[in-house]
Write a protein that holds these residues in place. Structure first.
Motif, PDB file in Angstrom:
ATOM      1  N   ARG A 167      57.690  35.693  42.632  1.00 50.98           N
ATOM      2  CA  ARG A 167      57.614  37.127  42.887  1.00 50.98           C
ATOM      3  C   ARG A 167      58.937  37.616  43.460  1.00 50.98           C
ATOM      4  N   LYS A 168      59.225  38.871  43.245  1.00 50.64           N
ATOM      5  CA  LYS A 168      60.442  39.474  43.754  1.00 50.64           C
ATOM      6  C   LYS A 168      60.352  39.635  45.275  1.00 50.64           C
ATOM      7  N   SER A 169      61.511  39.615  45.909  1.00 52.79           N
ATOM      8  CA  SER A 169      61.534  39.743  47.369  1.00 52.79           C
ATOM      9  C   SER A 169      61.074  41.112  47.835  1.00 52.79           C
ATOM     10  N   ASP A 170      61.194  42.116  46.955  1.00 53.74           N
ATOM     11  CA  ASP A 170      60.790  43.468  47.339  1.00 53.74           C
ATOM     12  C   ASP A 170      59.415  43.849  46.779  1.00 53.74           C
ATOM     13  N   ASP A 171      58.664  42.865  46.277  1.00 55.51           N
ATOM     14  CA  ASP A 171      57.314  43.152  45.788  1.00 55.51           C
ATOM     15  C   ASP A 171      56.431  43.625  46.934  1.00 55.51           C
ATOM     16  N   ALA A 172      55.685  44.697  46.694  1.00 55.45           N
ATOM     17  CA  ALA A 172      54.788  45.230  47.723  1.00 55.45           C
ATOM     18  C   ALA A 172      53.543  44.358  47.835  1.00 55.45           C
ATOM     19  N   LEU A 173      53.057  44.221  49.062  1.00 57.94           N
ATOM     20  CA  LEU A 173      51.830  43.448  49.277  1.00 57.94           C
ATOM     21  C   LEU A 173      50.646  44.144  48.623  1.00 57.94           C
ATOM     22  N   ILE A 174      50.637  45.474  48.673  1.00 55.99           N
ATOM     23  CA  ILE A 174      49.590  46.270  48.038  1.00 55.99           C
ATOM     24  C   ILE A 174      50.267  47.277  47.122  1.00 55.99           C
ATOM     25  N   ASN A 175      50.209  47.037  45.819  1.00 50.30           N
ATOM     26  CA  ASN A 175      50.794  47.981  44.867  1.00 50.30           C
ATOM     27  C   ASN A 175      49.716  48.938  44.344  1.00 50.30           C
ATOM     28  N   THR A 176      50.096  49.774  43.401  1.00 53.23           N
ATOM     29  CA  THR A 176      49.177  50.807  42.902  1.00 53.23           C
ATOM     30  C   THR A 176      47.951  50.201  42.238  1.00 53.23           C
ATOM     31  N   TRP A 177      48.156  49.149  41.440  1.00 57.09           N
ATOM     32  CA  TRP A 177      47.035  48.511  40.748  1.00 57.09           C
ATOM     33  C   TRP A 177      46.077  47.860  41.738  1.00 57.09           C
ATOM     34  N   VAL A 178      46.616  47.174  42.736  1.00 58.06           N
ATOM     35  CA  VAL A 178      45.770  46.523  43.738  1.00 58.06           C
ATOM     36  C   VAL A 178      44.988  47.564  44.532  1.00 58.06           C
ATOM     37  N   LEU A 179      45.631  48.661  44.891  1.00 58.89           N
ATOM     38  CA  LEU A 179      44.936  49.732  45.616  1.00 58.89           C
ATOM     39  C   LEU A 179      43.818  50.321  44.771  1.00 58.89           C
ATOM     40  N   PHE A 180      44.072  50.472  43.456  1.00 58.15           N
ATOM     41  CA  PHE A 180      43.029  50.980  42.561  1.00 58.15           C
ATOM     42  C   PHE A 180      41.833  50.033  42.531  1.00 58.15           C
ATOM     43  N   ARG A 181      42.110  48.733  42.514  1.00 59.71           N
ATOM     44  CA  ARG A 181      41.016  47.751  42.541  1.00 59.71           C
ATOM     45  C   ARG A 181      40.208  47.865  43.824  1.00 59.71           C
ATOM     46  N   TYR A 182      40.901  48.040  44.946  1.00 60.49           N
ATOM     47  CA  TYR A 182      40.201  48.210  46.222  1.00 60.49           C
ATOM     48  C   TYR A 182      39.264  49.410  46.177  1.00 60.49           C
ATOM     49  N   LEU A 183      39.756  50.513  45.611  1.00 58.14           N
ATOM     50  CA  LEU A 183      38.969  51.738  45.564  1.00 58.14           C
ATOM     51  C   LEU A 183      37.767  51.594  44.633  1.00 58.14           C
ATOM     52  N   VAL A 184      37.957  50.885  43.508  1.00 54.35           N
ATOM     53  CA  VAL A 184      36.846  50.682  42.570  1.00 54.35           C
ATOM     54  C   VAL A 184      35.756  49.826  43.223  1.00 54.35           C
ATOM     55  N   ILE A 185      36.166  48.727  43.850  1.00 55.53           N
ATOM     56  CA  ILE A 185      35.191  47.855  44.513  1.00 55.53           C
ATOM     57  C   ILE A 185      34.498  48.604  45.635  1.00 55.53           C
ATOM     58  N   GLY A 186      35.289  49.313  46.452  1.00 55.01           N
ATOM     59  CA  GLY A 186      34.700  50.075  47.554  1.00 55.01           C
ATOM     60  C   GLY A 186      33.748  51.144  47.067  1.00 55.01           C
ATOM     61  N   SER A 187      34.025  51.721  45.897  1.00 61.14           N
ATOM     62  CA  SER A 187      33.170  52.785  45.366  1.00 61.14           C
ATOM     63  C   SER A 187      31.784  52.256  45.029  1.00 61.14           C
ATOM     64  N   TYR A 188      31.726  51.106  44.327  1.00 61.60           N
ATOM     65  CA  TYR A 188      30.386  50.637  43.974  1.00 61.60           C
ATOM     66  C   TYR A 188      29.652  50.064  45.178  1.00 61.60           C
ATOM     67  N   VAL A 189      30.378  49.584  46.186  1.00 58.53           N
ATOM     68  CA  VAL A 189      29.716  49.160  47.428  1.00 58.53           C
ATOM     69  C   VAL A 189      29.084  50.373  48.105  1.00 58.53           C
ATOM     70  N   GLY A 190      29.853  51.453  48.233  1.00 62.84           N
ATOM     71  CA  GLY A 190      29.339  52.658  48.891  1.00 62.84           C
ATOM     72  C   GLY A 190      28.221  53.313  48.111  1.00 62.84           C
ATOM     73  N   ILE A 191      28.368  53.395  46.781  1.00 62.95           N
ATOM     74  CA  ILE A 191      27.337  54.033  45.957  1.00 62.95           C
ATOM     75  C   ILE A 191      26.032  53.253  46.018  1.00 62.95           C
ATOM     76  N   ALA A 192      26.117  51.928  45.962  1.00 60.30           N
ATOM     77  CA  ALA A 192      24.890  51.117  46.026  1.00 60.30           C
ATOM     78  C   ALA A 192      24.211  51.245  47.375  1.00 60.30           C
ATOM     79  N   THR A 193      24.999  51.293  48.447  1.00 60.60           N
ATOM     80  CA  THR A 193      24.430  51.404  49.794  1.00 60.60           C
ATOM     81  C   THR A 193      23.678  52.716  49.966  1.00 60.60           C
TER      82      THR A 193
END
Length: 312
Positions: A167-193
């Protein structure tokens, strides 16, 4: 070294290995410096006094522990006790594994917490009673989420960890794709609850599961969303229903059905939230590999943590 700077960089940029002969200490330093300016992470191995300047300049200097001089060892960041270059490969694999486990911890905690935030937001947006009280959310964060998140730190290395490009030295720990995955997972957790909370109040059954076997009163979704206006409703009444242990809940005021009477619906929401978060911890085992290539039993500590959290 007689070439121009642009020609030197062009040579270093070409793919494949390169061999330099008759290199003096200043030449080694110059090669390390140019590689770093190109954005590369530079590792330098050496054993002699003439290697010390380049070892010091590199991102990580590696000296030989058996044949290396004291000067080289002092200038280095790492010393190979066995003078075996395969040890460097093992160290890289271990470093990548640690980094992946750190990302797994973050991936699990953020996506789970996003789900909890969305569940609170949805109840407010829909205007329905709170599906969980603060103490339940605190319990989930401290007791339920803690053991699986800690166990993810003991994940074994991915099977293809050394086949992935650096990986590049300037790679972000949380990039746009990873953040989108977090939001998708969080969405179905919240909707199911929130969904199970709404279903208990409005539906007699769901996917063949009898939700009204306890005898509670079903209401319309519009009534649930406007529960604050309950005192103005005419002819509204609720029947007593049973909860855990066979205890019967009765209401002197029918409108208490949306406050004191939501105990069973809140328990269902909490159970669904905990269950999905336990599955989410399995989802966090690997960022790219499926459960087929990275089965849960490769990390037995996670299975123990899931069992303890589910029981709690």
């Amino acid at each position: 070294m007689a070439l121009s700077s642009s020609e030197q960089i062009e040579i270093l940029s070409k793919p494949g290995g390169k061999v330099f002969s008759r290199a003096e200490p200043k030449h080694k330093q110059e090669i390390v410096r140019m590689l770093k300016e190109m954005g590369e992470i530079v590792a330098m191995t050496g054993d002699g006094v003439n290697d010390a300047p380049a070892l010091k300049l590199a991102d990580i200097g590696i000296a030989m522990g058996i044949t290396g001089t004291e000067v080289a060892k002092e200038a280095s960041d790492m010393v190979l006790a066995d003078d075996n270059f395969s040890t460097i490969v093992s160290a890289v694999a271990e470093g990548r594994s640690i980094y992946n486990n750190m990302k797994a911890f973050i991936r699990y905690m953020i996506s789970s917490n996003v789900g909890e935030v969305i569940s609170i937001f949805l109840t407010a947006a829909l205007g329905i009673p709170e599906c969980m009280i603060p103490v339940q959310l605190l319990w989930v964060n401290l007791v339920t989420d803690g053991p699986p998140a800690t166990a993810l730190g003991f994940n074994p290395a991915d099977v293809d960890i050394m086949r992935k490009p650096p990986r590049k030295s300037d790679d972000a720990l949380i990039n746009t794709w990873v953040l989108f995955r977090y939001l998708v997972i969080g969405s179905y957790v919240g909707i199911a609850t929130v969904g199970i909370f709404v279903l208990w109040y409005t539906q007699a059954s769901f996917m063949g599961i009898d939700l009204a076997s306890d005898g509670h009163t079903l209401v319309e979704l519009s009534q649930l969303r406007n529960w604050g206006e309950c005192p103005s409703w005419s002819n509204f009444s609720v029947t007593p229903f049973t909860v855990g242990g066979g205890r019967l809940i009765t209401f002197s005021n029918p409108c208490d059905y949306f406050t004191l009477g939501k105990v069973k619906a809140m328990t269902l929401s909490l159970s669904v939230l905990v269950a999905i978060e336990m599955f989410n911890s399995l989802n966090a085992l690997s960022e790219d590999n499926s459960l087929i290539t990275m089965p849960p039993w490769r990390n037995p500590w996670l299975l123990v943590a899931i069992t303890c959290s589910s029981t709690g």
